[in-house]
Design a protein around this motif. Structure first.
Motif, short mmCIF file in Angstrom:
data_model
loop_
_atom_site.label_atom_id
_atom_site.label_comp_id
_atom_site.label_asym_id
_atom_site.label_seq_id
_atom_site.Cartn_x
_atom_site.Cartn_y
_atom_site.Cartn_z
N SER A 161 26.89 101.18 -46.19
CA SER A 161 26.22 100.73 -47.42
C SER A 161 26.99 99.59 -48.07
O SER A 161 28.19 99.43 -47.88
CB SER A 161 26.10 101.88 -48.41
OG SER A 161 25.19 102.86 -47.96
N MET A 162 26.28 98.82 -48.88
CA MET A 162 26.90 97.76 -49.67
C MET A 162 26.88 98.16 -51.14
O MET A 162 26.10 99.02 -51.55
CB MET A 162 26.16 96.44 -49.45
CG MET A 162 26.27 95.92 -48.03
SD MET A 162 25.25 94.43 -47.72
CE MET A 162 23.61 95.14 -47.71
N LEU A 163 27.74 97.53 -51.92
CA LEU A 163 27.79 97.76 -53.35
C LEU A 163 27.36 96.51 -54.09
O LEU A 163 27.75 95.40 -53.72
CB LEU A 163 29.21 98.16 -53.78
CG LEU A 163 29.78 99.44 -53.15
CD1 LEU A 163 31.23 99.65 -53.60
CD2 LEU A 163 28.94 100.65 -53.52
N GLN A 164 26.54 96.69 -55.12
CA GLN A 164 26.03 95.57 -55.90
C GLN A 164 26.32 95.81 -57.38
O GLN A 164 25.96 96.84 -57.94
CB GLN A 164 24.52 95.43 -55.71
CG GLN A 164 23.86 94.37 -56.57
CD GLN A 164 24.27 92.95 -56.16
OE1 GLN A 164 24.02 92.54 -55.03
NE2 GLN A 164 24.89 92.21 -57.06
N ARG A 165 27.01 94.85 -58.00
CA ARG A 165 27.28 94.97 -59.43
C ARG A 165 25.99 95.08 -60.23
O ARG A 165 25.00 94.40 -59.92
CB ARG A 165 28.03 93.75 -59.94
CG ARG A 165 29.39 93.51 -59.35
CD ARG A 165 29.93 92.24 -59.99
NE ARG A 165 31.07 91.68 -59.27
CZ ARG A 165 31.55 90.48 -59.49
NH1 ARG A 165 30.98 89.70 -60.40
NH2 ARG A 165 32.59 90.03 -58.80
N ASN A 198 25.61 99.59 -57.96
CA ASN A 198 24.60 100.36 -57.25
C ASN A 198 24.90 100.34 -55.76
O ASN A 198 25.42 99.34 -55.25
CB ASN A 198 23.20 99.79 -57.49
CG ASN A 198 22.71 100.04 -58.91
OD1 ASN A 198 22.96 101.10 -59.49
ND2 ASN A 198 22.01 99.07 -59.48
N GLU A 199 24.57 101.41 -55.09
CA GLU A 199 24.70 101.45 -53.64
C GLU A 199 23.45 100.85 -53.01
O GLU A 199 22.33 101.22 -53.36
CB GLU A 199 24.88 102.89 -53.15
CG GLU A 199 24.96 103.00 -51.64
CD GLU A 199 25.03 104.44 -51.15
OE1 GLU A 199 25.13 104.64 -49.92
OE2 GLU A 199 24.98 105.36 -51.99
N ILE A 200 23.63 99.90 -52.10
CA ILE A 200 22.52 99.31 -51.36
C ILE A 200 22.56 99.87 -49.94
O ILE A 200 23.53 99.65 -49.21
CB ILE A 200 22.62 97.78 -51.33
CG1 ILE A 200 22.62 97.22 -52.76
CG2 ILE A 200 21.47 97.19 -50.53
CD1 ILE A 200 22.77 95.72 -52.81
N PRO A 207 21.78 100.38 -46.00
CA PRO A 207 21.45 99.49 -44.88
C PRO A 207 19.99 99.67 -44.47
O PRO A 207 19.39 100.72 -44.70
CB PRO A 207 22.41 99.95 -43.77
CG PRO A 207 22.80 101.33 -44.15
CD PRO A 207 22.79 101.38 -45.64
N VAL A 208 19.42 98.64 -43.88
CA VAL A 208 17.99 98.64 -43.53
C VAL A 208 17.64 99.81 -42.63
O VAL A 208 16.59 100.44 -42.79
CB VAL A 208 17.62 97.31 -42.84
CG1 VAL A 208 16.17 97.36 -42.36
CG2 VAL A 208 17.82 96.14 -43.79
N ALA A 209 18.53 100.19 -41.71
CA ALA A 209 18.24 101.28 -40.77
C ALA A 209 18.02 102.59 -41.50
O ALA A 209 17.12 103.36 -41.16
CB ALA A 209 19.39 101.42 -39.77
N ILE A 210 18.83 102.86 -42.52
CA ILE A 210 18.68 104.11 -43.27
C ILE A 210 17.41 104.08 -44.11
O ILE A 210 16.69 105.08 -44.22
CB ILE A 210 19.92 104.36 -44.16
CG1 ILE A 210 21.12 104.69 -43.27
CG2 ILE A 210 19.67 105.48 -45.15
CD1 ILE A 210 22.38 105.05 -44.05
N ILE A 211 17.10 102.92 -44.72
CA ILE A 211 15.88 102.80 -45.52
C ILE A 211 14.65 103.09 -44.66
O ILE A 211 13.74 103.82 -45.06
CB ILE A 211 15.79 101.40 -46.14
CG1 ILE A 211 16.91 101.21 -47.17
CG2 ILE A 211 14.42 101.21 -46.81
CD1 ILE A 211 16.97 99.82 -47.76
N LYS A 212 14.62 102.52 -43.44
CA LYS A 212 13.48 102.75 -42.55
C LYS A 212 13.39 104.22 -42.15
O LYS A 212 12.29 104.77 -42.04
CB LYS A 212 13.61 101.87 -41.30
CG LYS A 212 13.37 100.39 -41.58
CD LYS A 212 13.44 99.57 -40.30
CE LYS A 212 13.12 98.10 -40.58
NZ LYS A 212 13.21 97.27 -39.35
N LEU A 213 14.54 104.86 -41.93
CA LEU A 213 14.53 106.26 -41.56
C LEU A 213 14.02 107.12 -42.71
O LEU A 213 13.27 108.08 -42.51
CB LEU A 213 15.94 106.71 -41.16
CG LEU A 213 16.09 108.14 -40.61
CD1 LEU A 213 15.12 108.38 -39.46
CD2 LEU A 213 17.52 108.38 -40.15
N ILE A 214 14.40 106.78 -43.94
CA ILE A 214 13.90 107.50 -45.12
C ILE A 214 12.38 107.35 -45.22
O ILE A 214 11.66 108.31 -45.47
CB ILE A 214 14.58 107.00 -46.41
CG1 ILE A 214 16.05 107.44 -46.44
CG2 ILE A 214 13.86 107.51 -47.65
CD1 ILE A 214 16.81 106.91 -47.64
#
Length: 281
Positions: A181-185, A240-242, A244-251
């Motif tokens: 995951s990435m972090l976004q201010r 905020n936690e962003i 990864p695309v793979a997890i979003i698609k799986l959700i």
């Protein structure tokens, strides 16, 4: 608005964040799941005023005169003063510490010592010892002036203190941001919170461009340490936690299989799925 639930659903830091962001006043009760016999030995009562923590009582419910007992143990009050305060303590219209300071009975340094022992130490113990149980935030509860020094801290600042002292993160492992995951201010400017050096470095890199693993590599810090820092910063609303695309698609795929197209996906389902995905990432 009252808030009731279980620590398995919301962490203490998330609850504190809710209270501060809502600028709320009230009483937060925490009952450990170890209170099997309705004993109050593992219960905490945390008073908030406009999003700031004013006092922490532990072990004996709302009638416990914890702050007064701390003064007695330190021999800061005479027997006559203790007797008078014990009789009239329910009539206080202001924090006990503020009243005693105005009477020149205690000074600022003594009140700070009491606050650190009563609030900071208890919150750190609470974060470390109680991970499962029930919580209830009651905005209608009266303020417990008898337990207040008159000193307070922002709830988010107390959350940071408690999480920094946490040594065993196993109970929060499902809530930690994933290494991918990435972090976004949330904001380009840092709010009035005192971050430590590692927290500041992670916040500076939270631009939604680097994964947790990449941030750890760039800073030369263990991945699990950056995950913990990321959780702290997320819990107090700084990043905020962003996913990864793979997890979003799986959700999205799991949601489509588990729910009709017209039914909204529940927060509890998302939480459980995210926990599963992070454990198996």
């Amino acid at each position: 608005m009252s808030l009731t639930g279980y620590l398995s659903e919301y962490s203490l830091a998330e609850i504190f964040n809710f209270v501060q962001d809502g600028n709320k006043t009230g009483l937060l009760s925490i009952e450990s799941d170890r209170c099997l016999s309705r004993s109050l030995d593992n219960s905490y009562y945390i008073s908030f005023q406009t999003g700031r923590i004013m006092s922490v009582s532990h072990g004996h419910g709302l009638e416990y005169r914890g702050l007064l007992k701390m003064m007695e143990q330190r021999q800061w009050l005479s027997p006559e003063q203790l007797t008078g305060l014990s009789i009239n303590i329910t009539k206080l219209g202001q924090p006990l510490g503020t009243y005693l300071k105005a009477c020149n009975t205690l000074d600022s340094s003594q009140l700070r010592l009491l606050f650190d022992a009563q609030v900071v130490a208890n919150i750190c113990k609470l974060f470390g010892d109680i991970h499962h149980g029930r919580f209830d935030f009651n905005p209608q509860a009266p303020l417990i002036y008898a337990e207040m020094t008159g000193i307070s801290l922002h709830a988010k600042e107390v959350s940071l203190l408690g999480l920094r002292m946490l040594r065993d993160w196993s109970s929060l492992s499902a809530k930690l941001p994933a290494p991918t995951s990435m972090l976004q201010r949330v904001s380009s400017t840092l709010p009035d919170l005192r971050l430590d050096s590692q927290e500041s470095k992670v916040w500076n890199l939270a631009l939604g461009e680097l994964s947790i693993a990449k941030i750890a590599e760039q800073l030369g810090i263990n991945i699990d340490r950056v995950q913990q820092i990321g959780f702290r910063l997320c819990a107090i609303g700084l990043v905020n936690e962003i996913l990864p695309v793979a997890i979003i698609k799986l959700i999205e795929h799991q949601s489509a299989d588990s729910h009709p197209a017209t039914a909204p996906i529940s927060a509890s389902f998302l939480g459980k799925l995210m926990g599963f995905l992070k454990k198996n990432n």
